[in-house]
Design an enzyme around this catalytic site. Structure first.
Site, PDB file in Angstrom:
ATOM      1  N   TYR A  56      -1.066   4.607  10.580  1.00 53.78           N
ATOM      2  CA  TYR A  56      -1.708   3.264  11.493  1.00 53.78           C
ATOM      3  C   TYR A  56       0.225   3.675  12.593  1.00 53.78           C
ATOM      4  O   TYR A  56       1.219   3.121  12.498  1.00 53.78           O
ATOM      5  CB  TYR A  56      -1.879   2.375  10.580  1.00 53.78           C
ATOM      6  CG  TYR A  56      -2.722   2.105  10.282  1.00 53.78           C
ATOM      7  CD1 TYR A  56      -4.031   2.525  11.079  1.00 53.78           C
ATOM      8  CD2 TYR A  56      -3.216   1.725   8.770  1.00 53.78           C
ATOM      9  CE1 TYR A  56      -5.113   2.526  10.413  1.00 53.78           C
ATOM     10  CE2 TYR A  56      -3.990   1.947   8.221  1.00 53.78           C
ATOM     11  CZ  TYR A  56      -6.095   2.469   8.636  1.00 53.78           C
ATOM     12  OH  TYR A  56      -6.660   2.050   8.707  1.00 53.78           O
ATOM     13  N   ASP A  91      -2.789  -6.445  15.618  1.00 54.03           N
ATOM     14  CA  ASP A  91      -2.216  -5.408  15.317  1.00 54.03           C
ATOM     15  C   ASP A  91      -2.307  -4.497  17.074  1.00 54.03           C
ATOM     16  O   ASP A  91      -1.714  -3.472  16.756  1.00 54.03           O
ATOM     17  CB  ASP A  91      -2.963  -4.524  14.213  1.00 54.03           C
ATOM     18  CG  ASP A  91      -2.038  -4.058  12.612  1.00 54.03           C
ATOM     19  OD1 ASP A  91      -1.455  -5.176  12.823  1.00 54.03           O
ATOM     20  OD2 ASP A  91      -3.131  -4.460  12.327  1.00 54.03           O
ATOM     21  N   LYS A 132       1.752   1.777   7.376  1.00 53.37           N
ATOM     22  CA  LYS A 132       2.270   1.101   8.302  1.00 53.37           C
ATOM     23  C   LYS A 132       3.467   1.867   9.336  1.00 53.37           C
ATOM     24  O   LYS A 132       3.393   2.646   8.987  1.00 53.37           O
ATOM     25  CB  LYS A 132       2.586  -0.127   8.087  1.00 53.37           C
ATOM     26  CG  LYS A 132       1.455  -1.251   7.160  1.00 53.37           C
ATOM     27  CD  LYS A 132       0.413  -1.142   8.137  1.00 53.37           C
ATOM     28  CE  LYS A 132       0.935  -2.434   9.886  1.00 53.37           C
ATOM     29  NZ  LYS A 132      -0.841  -2.382  10.132  1.00 53.37           N
ATOM     30  N   HIS A 190      -0.382   2.067  16.071  1.00 52.64           N
ATOM     31  CA  HIS A 190      -1.013   0.795  16.995  1.00 52.64           C
ATOM     32  C   HIS A 190       0.020   0.415  18.071  1.00 52.64           C
ATOM     33  O   HIS A 190       0.434  -1.340  18.109  1.00 52.64           O
ATOM     34  CB  HIS A 190      -0.826  -0.597  16.083  1.00 52.64           C
ATOM     35  CG  HIS A 190      -1.854  -0.419  14.985  1.00 52.64           C
ATOM     36  ND1 HIS A 190      -2.889  -1.083  15.614  1.00 52.64           N
ATOM     37  CD2 HIS A 190      -1.982  -0.984  13.427  1.00 52.64           C
ATOM     38  CE1 HIS A 190      -3.746  -0.750  14.362  1.00 52.64           C
ATOM     39  NE2 HIS A 190      -3.489  -1.006  13.321  1.00 52.64           N
ATOM     40  N   ARG A 203       0.828  -1.235   0.014  1.00 51.90           N
ATOM     41  CA  ARG A 203       0.111  -0.229   0.163  1.00 51.90           C
ATOM     42  C   ARG A 203       1.235   1.314   0.091  1.00 51.90           C
ATOM     43  O   ARG A 203       2.235   1.310  -0.045  1.00 51.90           O
ATOM     44  CB  ARG A 203      -0.854   0.092   1.309  1.00 51.90           C
ATOM     45  CG  ARG A 203      -1.686  -1.271   0.580  1.00 51.90           C
ATOM     46  CD  ARG A 203      -2.770  -1.111   2.331  1.00 51.90           C
ATOM     47  NE  ARG A 203      -1.747  -1.494   3.376  1.00 51.90           N
ATOM     48  CZ  ARG A 203      -2.340  -1.821   4.578  1.00 51.90           C
ATOM     49  NH1 ARG A 203      -3.645  -1.432   5.305  1.00 51.90           N
ATOM     50  NH2 ARG A 203      -2.008  -2.733   5.128  1.00 51.90           N
ATOM     51  N   GLU A 245      -5.808   4.707  13.488  1.00 53.29           N
ATOM     52  CA  GLU A 245      -6.385   3.590  14.062  1.00 53.29           C
ATOM     53  C   GLU A 245      -7.541   4.693  15.393  1.00 53.29           C
ATOM     54  O   GLU A 245      -8.218   3.665  15.876  1.00 53.29           O
ATOM     55  CB  GLU A 245      -5.913   2.740  14.650  1.00 53.29           C
ATOM     56  CG  GLU A 245      -5.246   2.498  15.917  1.00 53.29           C
ATOM     57  CD  GLU A 245      -3.877   2.756  15.201  1.00 53.29           C
ATOM     58  OE1 GLU A 245      -2.137   2.475  16.489  1.00 53.29           O
ATOM     59  OE2 GLU A 245      -3.362   3.662  14.137  1.00 53.29           O
TER      60      GLU A 245
END
Length: 372
Positions: free
Chosen positions: A94, A270, A75, A96, A15, A118
Site C-alpha cells: 500500500y 489514508d 504499509k 497512498h 501485519r 490500492e
C-alpha cells in the site's frame, strides 16, 4: 527472484507482507524468500514457521532491502526506510501517495518500481487488494466509533443500539462502497439508526435490497450531508476516489455545529481524509477533539486486527506476488492490465494520473512505460 519481507515499522503495525503459506507457494515455484526475524511474532507467526515454509531469516531489514529484487510489505515505507530503496527494485505494498508528497518524492528519487495495492483493479472495475482491508476497516469503524461515544473518550455517552424506551444512536455513513457496506452491517447489527449517503443511485438501490427497512438511504448532496451530519451521533467517512485525494465532504464550519460529544471516524484518512478537520493519528494516540467532536483518524486501522488482516490480505495479494516473481514486473504488467494499474512510480516519474494531479507532478502513462 529474491523476494524480501521486512518487518513493518509503522506505529503499532503488526501485519506482515507474506504468511508462511504464501512463502511456501513462492519457494515451490523456485523463488527465494527472505523474511526479517520476528516479522510476525506478535500475530503468532514465528521464524520457525517461515523456515519450515522455505524462507531464509534475516537479522535486520537493511540486509533485506539491500539484496531483494522485490520488497513485499503492507504499509508504505516510512521515512527511515527511504534511503534503503534501490533503483529498479520492485516495491509492492500500500502506498497512498496522493496525500503524501514526501513519500512520493522519495520513491521518485529512488527510481524504484513502486506498485500500489490500492490502485490494482479487477475486470469489474473493483479494487481487489483494497477490498479485504476495507472490509476490516468498515467493521472496525463502528466498533471504535461505539467506544469513542463513551464519556471517558470524550463522547456523548450514547449507546449505539439504545435500550427499550431510549432511542438508538444515529449513525451516518458517507459512502456506500466496501467500507460503507461493512460499516452498515455492523451498525445495523448493533441496533443503531443507520443512514447511508452515496452519490450513486444504483448503489443506494443495491443497499436498499440488501438491508431493506433496517437502513435509510440518502442521495448525496451538500444539503443532505449537512442535514444528517448535524443530527448524527456517529459519522463514518467511507469515500474513495481510486488513487486520488479524498473529497472533503464535511467542513470545519459544519463540525462546529455538530452535537457535543459526537464522533467522527475517518476511514478515508489514508487518502487525506474526507473531513476538513481530519489529521492522521496512530493506534498509540487514535483520537483528538475539535469543537467538542471526537475524531478517530488512524491511518492503519486494520493493523489493530493484524492476524485476521494479514491472512485476508495475503489471500488477495498472493496471485499478483507470484505473477510478478514468475514473469518479472514488466512482463507481468504487460500481460495483466489490471496489475498494470497498480504502477504508481517508475524511473523517477509518477505513472498514476490521480496521484500526479493531486501533487501537481509530471505524469507518464503506464502504457508508455511498458512500451519503452
Amino acid at each position: 527472484m529474491r523476494i524480501g519481507v521486512p518487518k513493518e515499522i509503522k506505529n503499532h503495525e503488526y501485519r506482515v507482507g507474506m504468511t508462511p503459506g504464501s512463502v511456501r507457494e513462492a519457494v515451490h515455484r523456485g523463488h527465494e524468500v527472505v523474511v526479517e526475524t520476528n516479522a510476525a511474532h506478535v500475530i503468532g507467526l514465528e521464524d520457525e514457521h517461515y523456515r519450515q515454509a522455505g524462507a531464509t531469516i534475516a537479522d535486520n531489514a537493511a540486509e533485506i532491502w539491500a539484496t531483494a529484487d522485490m520488497i513485499v510489505k503492507v504499509k508504505e515505507p516510512q521515512a527511515s526506510e527511504y534511503p534503503l530503496i534501490r533503483e529498479d527494485q520492485v516495491l509492492f505494498t500500500y502506498l497512498h501517495l496522493a496525500p503524501d508528497p514526501a513519500q512520493t518524492k522519495a520513491l521518485m528519487e529512488s527510481k524504484s518500481v513502486a506498485i500500489a495495492y490500492e490502485t490494482v483493479t479487477d475486470p469489474r472495475g473493483g479494487l481487489p487488494l483494497l477490498t479485504p482491508m476495507s472490509a476490516v476497516a468498515g467493521r472496525m469503524s463502528v466498533q471504535v466509533g461505539a467506544h469513542c461515544l463513551e464519556i471517558e473518550m470524550g463522547g456523548s455517552g450514547q449507546l449505539l443500539g439504545g435500550v427499550p424506551g431510549v432511542p438508538a444512536a444515529k449513525v451516518v455513513i458517507l459512502g456506500g462502497g466496501i467500507v460503507g457496506t461493512h460499516a452498515t452491517s455492523m451498525a445495523v447489527g448493533l441496533g443503531a439508526s443507520v443512514w447511508v449517503v452515496d452519490m450513486s443511485p444504483q448503489r443506494l438501490y443495491e443497499l436498499d435490497l440488501q438491508f431493506g427497512s433496517k437502513i435509510h438511504t440518502v442521495f448525496s448532496t451538500m444539503d443532505a450531508i449537512e442535514e444528517h451530519v448535524l443530527e448524527a451521533d456517529l459519522v463514518i467517512g467511507a469515500v474513495l476516489v481510486a488513487g486520488a485525494a479524498a473529497p472533503k465532504l464535511v467542513s470545519a464550519e459544519m463540525v462546529q455545529r455538530m452535537r457535543r460529544g459526537a464522533v467522527m471516524v475517518d476511514v478515508s484518512i489514508d487518502q487525506g481524509g474526507c473531513f476538513e478537520t481530519s489529521r492522521p493519528t496512530s493506534h498509540a494516540e487514535p483520537t483528538y477533539i475539535v469543537d467538542d467532536v471526537v475524531h478517530y483518524c488512524v491511518t492503519n486501522m486494520p493493523g489493530a486486527m493484524a492476524r485476521t488482516s494479514t491472512f485476508a490480505l495475503n489471500n488477495a495479494t498472493l496471485p499478483f506476488i507470484l505473477d510478478l516473481a514468475d514473469k518479472g514486473w514488466r512482463q507481468a504488467l504487460q500481460d495483466n492490465p489490471h496489475l498494470a494499474n497498480g504502477l504508481n512510480v517508475h524511473g523517477g516519474i509518477v505513472t498514476n494520473q490521480p496521484v500526479a494531479k493531486a501533487l501537481s507532478l509530471p505524469y507518464r502513462g503506464v502504457s508508455e512505460v511498458l512500451a519503452a
